[in-house]
Design an enzyme around this catalytic site. Structure first.
Site, PDB file in Angstrom:
ATOM      1  N   ARG A   2      -2.466  -2.063  -3.559  1.00 50.07           N
ATOM      2  CA  ARG A   2      -3.684  -1.272  -3.370  1.00 50.07           C
ATOM      3  C   ARG A   2      -3.608  -0.060  -4.305  1.00 50.07           C
ATOM      4  O   ARG A   2      -2.608   0.664  -4.302  1.00 50.07           O
ATOM      5  CB  ARG A   2      -3.785  -0.795  -1.929  1.00 50.07           C
ATOM      6  CG  ARG A   2      -4.953   0.117  -1.731  1.00 50.07           C
ATOM      7  CD  ARG A   2      -5.009   0.645  -0.328  1.00 50.07           C
ATOM      8  NE  ARG A   2      -6.191   1.472  -0.175  1.00 50.07           N
ATOM      9  CZ  ARG A   2      -6.205   2.656   0.416  1.00 50.07           C
ATOM     10  NH1 ARG A   2      -5.111   3.156   0.943  1.00 50.07           N
ATOM     11  NH2 ARG A   2      -7.318   3.339   0.503  1.00 50.07           N
ATOM     12  N   GLU A  42      -8.281  -5.565   4.936  1.00 47.61           N
ATOM     13  CA  GLU A  42      -8.101  -5.190   3.533  1.00 47.61           C
ATOM     14  C   GLU A  42      -6.908  -5.909   2.914  1.00 47.61           C
ATOM     15  O   GLU A  42      -6.938  -6.301   1.750  1.00 47.61           O
ATOM     16  CB  GLU A  42      -7.929  -3.670   3.421  1.00 47.61           C
ATOM     17  CG  GLU A  42      -9.228  -2.940   3.734  1.00 47.61           C
ATOM     18  CD  GLU A  42      -9.053  -1.459   4.013  1.00 47.61           C
ATOM     19  OE1 GLU A  42      -9.066  -0.698   3.050  1.00 47.61           O
ATOM     20  OE2 GLU A  42      -8.899  -1.083   5.196  1.00 47.61           O
ATOM     21  N   HIS A  74     -13.037   2.597  -0.023  1.00 46.65           N
ATOM     22  CA  HIS A  74     -13.012   1.509   0.979  1.00 46.65           C
ATOM     23  C   HIS A  74     -13.595   0.217   0.389  1.00 46.65           C
ATOM     24  O   HIS A  74     -14.073  -0.651   1.138  1.00 46.65           O
ATOM     25  CB  HIS A  74     -13.824   1.856   2.249  1.00 46.65           C
ATOM     26  CG  HIS A  74     -13.259   2.985   3.066  1.00 46.65           C
ATOM     27  ND1 HIS A  74     -14.069   3.942   3.646  1.00 46.65           N
ATOM     28  CD2 HIS A  74     -12.007   3.295   3.415  1.00 46.65           C
ATOM     29  CE1 HIS A  74     -13.323   4.799   4.318  1.00 46.65           C
ATOM     30  NE2 HIS A  74     -12.049   4.430   4.181  1.00 46.65           N
ATOM     31  N   ARG A  93     -12.998  15.138   7.900  1.00 41.90           N
ATOM     32  CA  ARG A  93     -13.767  15.519   6.699  1.00 41.90           C
ATOM     33  C   ARG A  93     -15.205  15.839   7.075  1.00 41.90           C
ATOM     34  O   ARG A  93     -15.800  15.165   7.917  1.00 41.90           O
ATOM     35  CB  ARG A  93     -13.780  14.373   5.677  1.00 41.90           C
ATOM     36  CG  ARG A  93     -12.426  14.021   5.101  1.00 41.90           C
ATOM     37  CD  ARG A  93     -12.595  13.055   3.924  1.00 41.90           C
ATOM     38  NE  ARG A  93     -11.311  12.508   3.506  1.00 41.90           N
ATOM     39  CZ  ARG A  93     -11.003  11.213   3.565  1.00 41.90           C
ATOM     40  NH1 ARG A  93     -11.881  10.327   4.010  1.00 41.90           N
ATOM     41  NH2 ARG A  93      -9.828  10.810   3.168  1.00 41.90           N
ATOM     42  N   ASN A  99       0.881  -1.179   0.000  1.00 39.36           N
ATOM     43  CA  ASN A  99       0.000   0.000   0.000  1.00 39.36           C
ATOM     44  C   ASN A  99       0.914   1.223   0.000  1.00 39.36           C
ATOM     45  O   ASN A  99       1.427   1.626   1.036  1.00 39.36           O
ATOM     46  CB  ASN A  99      -0.896  -0.041   1.248  1.00 39.36           C
ATOM     47  CG  ASN A  99      -1.860   1.134   1.309  1.00 39.36           C
ATOM     48  OD1 ASN A  99      -1.813   2.045   0.470  1.00 39.36           O
ATOM     49  ND2 ASN A  99      -2.721   1.121   2.299  1.00 39.36           N
TER      50      ASN A  99
END
Ligand code: ADP
Length: 394
Positions: free
Chosen positions: A89, A381, A178, A237, A7
């Site tokens: 990823r 993940e 996601h 956010r 990643n």
């Protein structure tokens, strides 16, 4: 089989060497400060080694990972040839990638074409890919996209109600993120409840949060949009916001759109609501317990918006059978889970406070007479990336 999961970010790179069948992780770690100086943290079981290693580019970072993996003392394999495949990823697959795929020149070109949609992440992901290709030219490399799982959405879910040219010319639509986590949790939930045909809402609640409406394993809708800014409020956010707010703030404060979006991405969310105290839900919980009204409001707003989306998705799918909680907050914060479920009594959701009093475990927290099953399903993940990679190269 050994799959190396990568990643790559702009100045950091996470890795795990794992067996996709068992999920066993033989080594994992992190390269930090790439392009600045360079530091490798390598973990094998409970042993952790930290080394300062110059990493002017991602090439040196990946090389340091390879060295650590084959090192006589801290390594776990004898030679790099024992790595059967690498899974990367990749954040934005745009309209082009509805599934993971083996990387060739056309895939690289496709990821490059999606840079306008993922300007912060895709270039870094590409740096990781090209560095691995150089160091392991014969090892198959696979790209696993954060957006791919959501490509089963219907136009009514993914189109924005704005002039068509922006969709046709610029591919502006809801993509969602996601996806690897939502896919993992959807598959794992099917195993846990022993069914394949059911309607679920997965709540991936972390520092970044998104939710997905999933029917029979396929995504119907999701809260994030063209970018990860949309949906529920997050650590920093704002989540969904009237676009008119951007115009108002830019005009009133003589701010550029870029600066305003930076504020909405980095200085908003529960951090802002808490009076800039913290974006960490543990701090907000402590604050609220100590009588800080801003911290209490931040948590209340978050839970309220998550519950609203569960209701929206129950309508979108004409019912729900399962609600799952995952990621940092979803797996660990029993207070958030309880507050969200409290709103959902009308759907027949009932949770058992004792079962809910746990962290990070696969567990059903609803009562036996709840009309909707509620589960904590810790996400993985990396395992999903490793499994997709293994499936594609076998
Ligand atoms: P991301 O991957 O989006 O950076 P994570 O899924 O790791 O985020 O979630 C990080 C968040 O999880 C932290 O901001 C923190 O608020 C929350 N978190 C982690 N552990 C706990 C805990 N024990 N209780 C409550 N919240 C927690």
């Amino acid at each position: 089989m050994n799959v190396l999961v990568i990643n790559a970010g702009s100045s950091s790179l996470k890795y795990q060497l794992m067996d996709p069948q068992t999920g066993d992780v033989s080594a994992k770690g992190l390269c930090e400060r790439i392009g600045i100086d360079g530091r490798l943290t390598h973990k094998v079981g409970d042993n952790k080694v930290v080394k300062e290693i110059p990493m002017p580019t991602h090439g040196e970072a990946i090389a340091s990972v390879m060295e650590a993996l084959v090192d006589a003392e801290i390594g776990v394999i004898k030679s790099v040839s024992e790595i059967d495949a690498v899974g990367h990823r990749v954040v934005h697959g745009g309209n082009k990638f509805a599934d993971s795929c083996v990387i060739d020149e056309s895939v690289i070109k496709g990821i490059e074409d999606c840079i306008p949609l993922g300007p912060l992440h895709n270039p870094a992901n590409l740096l990781g890919i090209t560095a691995c290709q150089k160091l392991m030219p014969t090892t198959p490399q696979v790209a696993v996209f954060d957006t791919a799982f959501h490509m089963t959405m219907a136009p009514k879910a993914y189109r924005y109600a704005i002039p068509t040219e922006y969709y046709e010319k610029d591919a502006i639509r809801r993509y969602g993120f996601h996806g690897t986590s939502h896919k993992y949790v959807a598959r794992r939930t099917a195993e846990l409840i022993g069914q394949t045909e059911f309607k679920m809402v997965n709540c991936h609640l972390g520092n970044g949060s998104s939710m997905a409406a999933i029917m029979n394993g396929k995504c119907q809708d999701t809260t994030m949009g063209l970018t990860p800014l949309a949906g529920v409020p997050m650590g920093t956010r704002s989540g969904d916001i009237d676009a008119g707010v951007v115009q108002f703030i830019c005009n009133n404060y003589n701010m550029s759109v870029n600066d305003c979006l930076n504020m909405l991405n980095k200085k908003s969310g529960v951090l802002a609501l808490s009076g800039n105290l913290s974006s960490d839900f543990r701090d907000l919980e402590d604050g609220a317990k100590n009588g800080n009204a801003d911290c209490a409001l931040a948590r209340e707003k978050f839970c309220y918006e998550v519950a609203k989306y569960v209701g929206a998705y129950a309508a979108a799918m004409n019912g729900i059978d399962v609600i799952t909680f995952t990621a940092g907050v979803g797996e660990n914060d029993g207070g958030v889970r309880a507050a969200v479920c409290e709103y959902l009594g009308y759907l027949g959701v009932k949770i058992d406070p004792e079962k809910n009093n746990c962290r990070g475990k696969e567990v059903k927290i609803s009562t036996d007479d709840s009309k909707v099953q509620v589960w904590i399903v810790p996400t993985n993940e990396e395992l999903m990336i490793a499994q997709d990679t293994a499936e594609l190269v076998k």
